[in-house]
Design an enzyme around this catalytic site. Structure first.
Site, PDB file in Angstrom:
ATOM      1  N   PRO A  85       0.809  -1.228   0.000  1.00  0.00           N
ATOM      2  CA  PRO A  85       0.000   0.000   0.000  1.00  0.00           C
ATOM      3  C   PRO A  85       0.842   1.278   0.000  1.00  0.00           C
ATOM      4  CG  PRO A  85      -0.630  -1.452   1.821  1.00  0.00           C
ATOM      5  CD  PRO A  85       0.539  -2.081   1.152  1.00  0.00           C
ATOM      6  N   GLU A  90       0.649  -9.255   8.348  1.00  0.00           N
ATOM      7  CA  GLU A  90       0.753  -7.888   8.879  1.00  0.00           C
ATOM      8  C   GLU A  90       1.848  -7.080   8.203  1.00  0.00           C
ATOM      9  OE1 GLU A  90      -1.308  -7.140  11.695  1.00  0.00           O
ATOM     10  OE2 GLU A  90      -2.150  -9.137  11.414  1.00  0.00           O
ATOM     11  N   ARG A 128      -3.940  -7.329 -21.206  1.00  0.00           N
ATOM     12  CA  ARG A 128      -4.859  -6.874 -22.255  1.00  0.00           C
ATOM     13  C   ARG A 128      -4.199  -5.882 -23.217  1.00  0.00           C
ATOM     14  NH1 ARG A 128      -7.244  -2.071 -21.553  1.00  0.00           N
ATOM     15  NH2 ARG A 128      -9.213  -2.454 -22.622  1.00  0.00           N
ATOM     16  N   ASP A 134     -10.163   3.361 -24.807  1.00  0.00           N
ATOM     17  CA  ASP A 134     -10.046   3.025 -23.381  1.00  0.00           C
ATOM     18  C   ASP A 134     -10.098   4.290 -22.539  1.00  0.00           C
ATOM     19  OD1 ASP A 134      -9.665   0.311 -23.493  1.00  0.00           O
ATOM     20  OD2 ASP A 134      -7.481   0.368 -23.230  1.00  0.00           O
TER      21      ASP A 134
END
Ligand code: ADE
Length: 223
Positions: free
Chosen positions: A86, A113, A150, A164
């Site tokens: 993160p 964790e 993709r 897109d």
């Protein structure tokens, strides 16, 4: 392109690899995706991959050794090693285009964790898929693998990329699309889309892309 995903939960990828466009891309040899359980690399006689944190605190921390050995075993001269966390740089379509140009990616999924910070010394790039915390890197690994795959030529029709959302040249959101029936519960398909005039349709779609981007993501136009 080859993508090696290091995880403790290979079973999470079964549906992902065996469905729809990703499945077809693998079958057509446009991409090779290997799911590697880094538990297989642990030197712990009991198969342990995590341990308690130095300095105390809650939870278990992923050990550096199994991940280090897995990366060293799989890495080639042209490999880009990615850690999912993160606190990495926020992922976007521009980054997807850059990753697509690599021959080999190793993607490390964190879990529990946290992980021993020394893992950061063996990675080239740390990526977050957004400002929220998941239980592990598996879903981010699927998001990145999907968005990169993709873009590989032959995986989906080339024209599909032009409109897109976040296309790196236009930087606009996609235009609205409709299919049959022409009217549903009083909601009609815009007249211009059924009149067969391709120039008018192109103009309308472009206008809708600009309006939608202005309304929803003015920050994209600033860039
Ligand atoms: N692991 C947990 N949350 C994450 C996130 N938002 N992005 C990447 N890896 C993660």
């Amino acid at each position: 392109m080859r993508i090696d995903i290091l995880t403790l939960f290979p079973e999470m990828f079964e549906g992902f690899l065996n469905t729809s466009i990703i499945k077809r891309a693998i079958e057509k040899n446009l991409v090779e995706i290997n799911i590697v359980n880094f538990r297989d690399y642990t030197d712990d006689p009991h198969g342990k991959v995590d341990d308690t944190p130095y300095g105390g605190g809650r939870g278990m921390v992923l050990r550096v050794q199994p991940i280090y050995d897995a990366v060293m075993d799989l890495k080639r001269d042209d490999t880009k090693v990615i850690l999912l966390t993160p606190d990495g740089i926020t992922y976007n379509q521009k980054e997807a285009y850059e990753l697509k140009n690599n021959k080999h990616l190793i993607i490390i999924c964190g879990h529990y964790e946290g992980f021993d910070d020394r893992i950061r010394n063996i990675v080239d790039l740390e990526i977050s898929i957004g400002d929220y915390v998941l239980t592990g890197g598996e879903i981010p690994a699927m998001a990145i693998t999907d968005s990169v795959t993709r873009l590989i030529p032959g995986v989906i029709m080339e024209e599909s990329h032009i409109n897109d959302s976040f296309n790196i040249e236009t930087n606009l959101l996609d235009y609205p699309t409709y299919t049959k029936p022409r009217e549903f519960k009083g909601m009609e398909v815009p007249e211009v889309l059924v009149n067969g005039n391709h120039k008018e349709i192109d103009d309308y779609r472009r206008k809708m892309q600009i309006e939608k981007t202005k309304e929803r993501r003015p920050d994209l136009l600033d860039n």
